[in-house]
Write a protein that holds these residues in place. Structure first.
Motif, PDB file in Angstrom:
ATOM      1  N   ALA A 197       5.778  12.110 -43.864  1.00 11.08           N
ATOM      2  CA  ALA A 197       5.748  12.760 -44.292  1.00 11.08           C
ATOM      3  C   ALA A 197       5.279  14.261 -43.280  1.00 11.08           C
ATOM      4  O   ALA A 197       4.644  14.006 -41.962  1.00 11.08           O
ATOM      5  CB  ALA A 197       4.167  12.789 -44.929  1.00 11.08           C
ATOM      6  N   ASP A 198       5.172  15.402 -43.599  1.00 11.88           N
ATOM      7  CA  ASP A 198       4.489  16.638 -42.467  1.00 11.88           C
ATOM      8  C   ASP A 198       3.282  17.240 -43.761  1.00 11.88           C
ATOM      9  O   ASP A 198       2.630  17.314 -42.710  1.00 11.88           O
ATOM     10  CB  ASP A 198       5.579  17.848 -42.501  1.00 11.88           C
ATOM     11  CG  ASP A 198       6.902  17.647 -41.784  1.00 11.88           C
ATOM     12  OD1 ASP A 198       6.807  17.141 -40.647  1.00 11.88           O
ATOM     13  OD2 ASP A 198       7.840  17.758 -42.484  1.00 11.88           O
ATOM     14  N   ALA A 199       3.483  16.746 -44.645  1.00 13.72           N
ATOM     15  CA  ALA A 199       2.320  17.241 -45.423  1.00 13.72           C
ATOM     16  C   ALA A 199       2.202  16.163 -46.660  1.00 13.72           C
ATOM     17  O   ALA A 199       2.729  15.739 -46.757  1.00 13.72           O
ATOM     18  CB  ALA A 199       1.747  18.506 -45.929  1.00 13.72           C
ATOM     19  N   VAL A 200       0.203  15.414 -46.968  1.00 17.95           N
ATOM     20  CA  VAL A 200       0.112  14.959 -47.835  1.00 17.95           C
ATOM     21  C   VAL A 200      -0.454  15.810 -48.985  1.00 17.95           C
ATOM     22  O   VAL A 200      -1.919  16.165 -48.646  1.00 17.95           O
ATOM     23  CB  VAL A 200      -0.577  13.841 -46.734  1.00 17.95           C
ATOM     24  CG1 VAL A 200      -0.408  12.783 -48.712  1.00 17.95           C
ATOM     25  CG2 VAL A 200       0.456  12.757 -46.061  1.00 17.95           C
ATOM     26  N   SER A 201      -0.059  15.371 -50.166  1.00 16.11           N
ATOM     27  CA  SER A 201      -1.249  15.683 -51.545  1.00 16.11           C
ATOM     28  C   SER A 201      -2.027  14.474 -52.404  1.00 16.11           C
ATOM     29  O   SER A 201      -0.733  13.586 -52.670  1.00 16.11           O
ATOM     30  CB  SER A 201      -0.671  17.261 -52.251  1.00 16.11           C
ATOM     31  OG  SER A 201      -0.171  17.820 -51.708  1.00 16.11           O
ATOM     32  N   VAL A 202      -2.733  14.089 -52.466  1.00 19.23           N
ATOM     33  CA  VAL A 202      -3.283  13.292 -53.760  1.00 19.23           C
ATOM     34  C   VAL A 202      -3.571  13.534 -54.649  1.00 19.23           C
ATOM     35  O   VAL A 202      -4.561  14.881 -55.568  1.00 19.23           O
ATOM     36  CB  VAL A 202      -4.132  12.621 -52.936  1.00 19.23           C
ATOM     37  CG1 VAL A 202      -4.949  11.586 -53.740  1.00 19.23           C
ATOM     38  CG2 VAL A 202      -3.760  11.842 -51.445  1.00 19.23           C
ATOM     39  N   LEU A 203      -2.765  13.132 -55.540  1.00 22.05           N
ATOM     40  CA  LEU A 203      -3.158  13.749 -57.379  1.00 22.05           C
ATOM     41  C   LEU A 203      -3.560  12.502 -57.899  1.00 22.05           C
ATOM     42  O   LEU A 203      -3.065  11.553 -57.907  1.00 22.05           O
ATOM     43  CB  LEU A 203      -1.790  13.356 -58.041  1.00 22.05           C
ATOM     44  CG  LEU A 203      -1.645  14.222 -59.050  1.00 22.05           C
ATOM     45  CD1 LEU A 203      -1.906  15.780 -59.512  1.00 22.05           C
ATOM     46  CD2 LEU A 203      -0.128  14.081 -59.790  1.00 22.05           C
ATOM     47  N   GLU A 204      -4.543  13.659 -59.172  1.00 24.68           N
ATOM     48  CA  GLU A 204      -5.274  11.607 -59.654  1.00 24.68           C
ATOM     49  C   GLU A 204      -5.649  12.659 -60.900  1.00 24.68           C
ATOM     50  O   GLU A 204      -6.469  13.588 -60.075  1.00 24.68           O
ATOM     51  CB  GLU A 204      -6.884  10.920 -58.805  1.00 24.68           C
ATOM     52  CG  GLU A 204      -7.874   9.683 -59.084  1.00 24.68           C
ATOM     53  CD  GLU A 204      -9.206  10.173 -59.339  1.00 24.68           C
ATOM     54  OE1 GLU A 204      -9.314   8.572 -59.499  1.00 24.68           O
ATOM     55  OE2 GLU A 204      -9.493  10.861 -58.736  1.00 24.68           O
ATOM     56  N   GLY A 205      -5.752  11.699 -61.739  1.00 29.84           N
ATOM     57  CA  GLY A 205      -6.617  12.266 -63.349  1.00 29.84           C
ATOM     58  C   GLY A 205      -5.891  13.636 -63.333  1.00 29.84           C
ATOM     59  O   GLY A 205      -6.461  14.375 -64.014  1.00 29.84           O
ATOM     60  N   GLY A 206      -4.104  14.017 -62.788  1.00 24.26           N
ATOM     61  CA  GLY A 206      -3.647  15.425 -63.652  1.00 24.26           C
ATOM     62  C   GLY A 206      -4.220  15.991 -62.888  1.00 24.26           C
ATOM     63  O   GLY A 206      -4.392  17.984 -62.771  1.00 24.26           O
ATOM     64  N   ARG A 207      -5.614  16.285 -61.035  1.00 26.84           N
ATOM     65  CA  ARG A 207      -5.810  17.424 -60.682  1.00 26.84           C
ATOM     66  C   ARG A 207      -5.298  16.806 -58.912  1.00 26.84           C
ATOM     67  O   ARG A 207      -5.282  15.895 -58.547  1.00 26.84           O
ATOM     68  CB  ARG A 207      -6.881  17.059 -60.746  1.00 26.84           C
ATOM     69  CG  ARG A 207      -7.888  17.677 -62.022  1.00 26.84           C
ATOM     70  CD  ARG A 207      -9.281  17.545 -61.987  1.00 26.84           C
ATOM     71  NE  ARG A 207      -9.673  18.840 -63.374  1.00 26.84           N
ATOM     72  CZ  ARG A 207      -9.829  18.087 -64.321  1.00 26.84           C
ATOM     73  NH1 ARG A 207      -9.478  16.774 -64.449  1.00 26.84           N
ATOM     74  NH2 ARG A 207     -10.356  19.005 -64.896  1.00 26.84           N
ATOM     75  N   ILE A 208      -5.778  17.521 -58.177  1.00 27.14           N
ATOM     76  CA  ILE A 208      -4.648  17.171 -56.966  1.00 27.14           C
ATOM     77  C   ILE A 208      -6.666  17.103 -56.431  1.00 27.14           C
ATOM     78  O   ILE A 208      -6.832  18.571 -56.438  1.00 27.14           O
ATOM     79  CB  ILE A 208      -4.270  18.827 -55.879  1.00 27.14           C
ATOM     80  CG1 ILE A 208      -3.027  18.785 -56.629  1.00 27.14           C
ATOM     81  CG2 ILE A 208      -4.480  18.741 -55.088  1.00 27.14           C
ATOM     82  CD1 ILE A 208      -1.704  18.001 -56.548  1.00 27.14           C
ATOM     83  N   ARG A 209      -6.783  16.361 -55.456  1.00 27.25           N
ATOM     84  CA  ARG A 209      -7.678  15.673 -54.606  1.00 27.25           C
ATOM     85  C   ARG A 209      -7.436  16.244 -53.347  1.00 27.25           C
ATOM     86  O   ARG A 209      -9.005  16.071 -52.910  1.00 27.25           O
ATOM     87  CB  ARG A 209      -8.228  14.278 -55.592  1.00 27.25           C
ATOM     88  CG  ARG A 209      -8.531  13.507 -56.352  1.00 27.25           C
ATOM     89  CD  ARG A 209      -8.997  14.598 -57.857  1.00 27.25           C
ATOM     90  NE  ARG A 209      -9.580  14.082 -59.082  1.00 27.25           N
ATOM     91  CZ  ARG A 209     -10.531  14.916 -60.000  1.00 27.25           C
ATOM     92  NH1 ARG A 209     -10.738  15.529 -59.250  1.00 27.25           N
ATOM     93  NH2 ARG A 209     -10.236  13.695 -60.753  1.00 27.25           N
TER      94      ARG A 209
END
Length: 231
Positions: A197-209
């Motif tokens: 990964a160069d970048a990371v997003s975390v998705l929880e409950g349909g929202r980006i946390r």
């Protein structure tokens, strides 16, 4: 290269995504992490046009594609592979040829050869039924199929699904070879993909946390422990 702004969507009357923002830069590997049910597959389906965008917008290379159909999005450069990603009753070669139909006829042979150059072991299995290959090889066929369409952005939905740790490592290694030349958005719950990964997003409950660099994610111990129990 790929941007979602305020995206909301779901199935029937059930809303899954809530005002979601996501940005993927050119030639980066962006890993979208989340548990089962977080909304990862739903988001990817919205991005590629398989589900309607109830609110918000989707852009590729600066162009608003929110109202384009899935075939139109393929033609302008979005590639997608689902958890299955292949036609098991067709040969490897026929799987690639089907994907090449979205490429101008004069470039189809070149597009298929490019995919074989990335996954040389598939060339020797080109006449084999895709469904008869190992789990790891089937995943490579799915990725190769997506590459044949010559995407500007390649979206991968759970490439680790159904694979043993050995084959997960193989898929991670092969995706690493695309770094710097292909823009990748990888939706996963397997943290092995953080390696590339160069970048990371975390998705929880349909929202980006969370959204940021891999280093900033790794430095946030509370976030890692809360979502994945990493040490």
């Amino acid at each position: 290269m790929l941007r979602a702004e305020g995206v909301e969507s779901g199935y029937g009357s059930v809303q899954i995504l809530w005002g979601l923002d996501l940005s993927v830069q050119e030639n980066e590997v962006h890993v979208l992490l989340g548990a089962n049910g977080a909304g990862k597959s739903t988001l990817l389906k919205v991005l590629v046009g398989l589900l309607p965008c109830w609110a918000g917008s989707v852009h590729v290379d600066g162009n608003d594609i929110t109202r384009l159909s899935a075939p139109q999005r393929t033609k302008i450069g979005l590639g997608f592979t689902s958890e299955v990603g292949i036609f098991p009753d067709l040969t490897v070669e026929d799987n690639l040829r089907l994907s090449a139909l979205v490429v101008p006829p004069s470039k189809r042979k070149e597009a298929i050869e490019f995919a074989y150059s990335r996954f040389a072991e598939l060339r020797g299995r080109r006449r084999a039924l895709a469904g008869g290959l190992s789990g790891g090889q089937r995943k490579l066929v799915a990725i190769a199929r997506a590459l044949v369409s010559q995407p500007k952005v390649l979206l991968l939905d759970e490439p680790s699904a159904g694979l043993s740790p050995r084959y997960v490592s193989e898929v991670v290694d092969r995706l690493a070879e695309l770094r710097g030349s292909t823009t990748l958005l990888v939706a996963e719950q397997n943290v092995s993909f953080l390696e590339i990964a160069d970048a990371v997003s975390v998705l929880e409950g349909g929202r980006i946390r969370f959204s940021g660099t891999k280093d900033s994610f790794s430095d946030d111990a509370a976030l890692r422990d809360a979502f994945f129990g990493l040490e």
